[in-house]
Scaffold this active site. Sequence first.
Site, PDB file in Angstrom:
ATOM      1  CD  GLU A 215      -5.423 -12.181 -24.231  1.00  0.00           C
ATOM      2  OE1 GLU A 215      -5.921 -12.321 -25.352  1.00  0.00           O
ATOM      3  OE2 GLU A 215      -5.165 -13.149 -23.491  1.00  0.00           O
TER       4      GLU A 215
ATOM      5  CG  HIS B 157      18.655  -7.884 -44.638  1.00  0.00           C
ATOM      6  ND1 HIS B 157      19.633  -7.438 -45.519  1.00  0.00           N
ATOM      7  CD2 HIS B 157      19.322  -8.406 -43.579  1.00  0.00           C
ATOM      8  CE1 HIS B 157      20.826  -7.710 -45.024  1.00  0.00           C
ATOM      9  NE2 HIS B 157      20.669  -8.298 -43.842  1.00  0.00           N
TER      10      HIS B 157
ATOM     11  CE  LYS C 236     -13.485 -15.034 -27.245  1.00  0.00           C
ATOM     12  NZ  LYS C 236     -13.290 -15.458 -25.871  1.00  0.00           N
TER      13      LYS C 236
HETATM   14  O1  PA5 Z   1      -4.587 -15.483 -21.907  1.00  0.00           O
HETATM   15  C1  PA5 Z   1      -5.776 -15.733 -22.044  1.00  0.00           C
HETATM   16  O2  PA5 Z   1      -6.559 -15.796 -21.093  1.00  0.00           O
HETATM   17  C2  PA5 Z   1      -6.336 -16.023 -23.419  1.00  0.00           C
HETATM   18  O3  PA5 Z   1      -5.397 -15.774 -24.408  1.00  0.00           O
HETATM   19  C3  PA5 Z   1      -6.802 -17.453 -23.502  1.00  0.00           C
HETATM   20  O4  PA5 Z   1      -5.741 -18.303 -23.238  1.00  0.00           O
HETATM   21  C4  PA5 Z   1      -7.372 -17.764 -24.885  1.00  0.00           C
HETATM   22  O5  PA5 Z   1      -8.391 -16.874 -25.193  1.00  0.00           O
HETATM   23  C5  PA5 Z   1      -7.910 -19.181 -24.914  1.00  0.00           C
HETATM   24  O6  PA5 Z   1      -8.908 -19.351 -23.962  1.00  0.00           O
HETATM   25  P1  PA5 Z   1      -9.387 -20.770 -23.499  1.00  0.00           P
HETATM   26  O7  PA5 Z   1      -8.263 -21.471 -22.873  1.00  0.00           O
HETATM   27  O8  PA5 Z   1     -10.495 -20.493 -22.543  1.00  0.00           O
HETATM   28  O9  PA5 Z   1      -9.870 -21.498 -24.734  1.00  0.00           O
END
Ligand code: PA5
Length: 437
Positions: free
Chosen positions: A278, A299, A413
């Site tokens: 990310e 494996h 989303k």
């Molecule tokens: O690293 C990030 O920002 C994301 O992976 C969030 O943690 C994830 O989308 C969850 O978001 P939130 O804590 O707002 O529910």
Amino acid sequence: MKLDITKVTPFVGQDTISSYQVRATEALKTLEEGTCPGNDFLGWLHLPSSLTPEFLNEIKAVAQTLRQECEAVVVAGIGGSYLGAKAVIEALSNSFQWLQDKSGNPTILFAGNNIGEDYLFELTEYLKGKRFGVINISKSGTTTETALAFRLLKKQCEQQRGKETARKVIVAITDARRGAARTCADKEGYKSFIIPDNVGGRFSVLTPVGLLPIAVAGFDIDQLVRGAQQMEAAGTLATQYAATRYALYQEGKKIEILANYQPKLHFMAEWWKQLYGESEGKDGKGIFPASVDLTTDLHSMGQWIQEGERTIFETVISVETPEHTLLFPADEENLDGLNFLACRRVDEVNKMAELGTQLAHVDGGVPNIHISIERLDAYNLGQLIYFFELACGLYCQLLGVNAFNQPGVEAYKKNMFALLGKPGYEKETEAIKARLA
Ligand code: PA5
């Protein structure tokens, strides 16, 4: 913690790595000065050293209440609001604790990280009649997966334990002001912790996001934080890892495989994949973070790693000393031919598998970065966590991307809300229906 890159230098010269390490050290300065892209999300950089004993005690006190009042605690969260806690709890737990359940610790369960109907049904079935609590974790307070699970769990907890008790065993970890999770926590009077504005989800394991579930599970958060503090004070390893990754990426190594030889580290790799995937996968750039559990996956994926397209490199996390000792027994008949291993430790075989695999992969054209930690304990995990976070922040600067945003996550989303007819998405609903017609 030790970092060994000698099995990389046959593929990329030490001079090249050293020159990128100079740049990574400069990148560290820009992190310190707050002059890098995404500089409003640098709260993680000195988070370990900023955690006071008073704050940790507050977390431990809330954890203690949940431990006393609950036989199961469900942690609702996704992405960075889930993977850090899951990784540490899995790494420190007895592999068969969930079968024995005699530890006196509440069973820690996770939800809100998928929308599987069967998963949620089976979870709610399991919780029927149980004294359970919920930790609802969402920085934005609006994430659909988490909010859906929390709605189910809140109702069930209230029905089973009554509103008053439910209030005592539901804890919110969210933004100080914004989002539905904050509104709900304030209205219901839940105990809540704040996720600092300047700490993004995937860098939040050392906030209450990770610390509270880990403490509820019965693990030593002081040691976890101490390990991270130690690594915060020593940035060199992270600059070396960042520089090595970048040098390999420049050489066309587009996939990094994080390998472990301890099944308990499976979710550390999941946490790492989220942190790196990310953070760096944007603007058409970034190493694809993959992972394998070895020797299990030798494996399955072993063939690909040994002889597939040569665009990969491997980073091994090795644990020097296991917590337990187990020797292979001698056998008079020796029908399986394994007497040459009699009275030798299981870990010796594992280590030879690791070394043999490393040499084979290097021979097969796979550069190898080797990270070793002394033992699988909270202190060493704290070191590892901070090491990977810092290296990620540095590497993303070498790559020229903002490590701290995730604009790409919005695309699915938008479509999902349009397909579900969420209020406010009318135009998108129309457009997506026309597209699918
Ligand atoms: O690293 C990030 O920002 C994301 O992976 C969030 O943690 C994830 O989308 C969850 O978001 P939130 O804590 O707002 O529910």
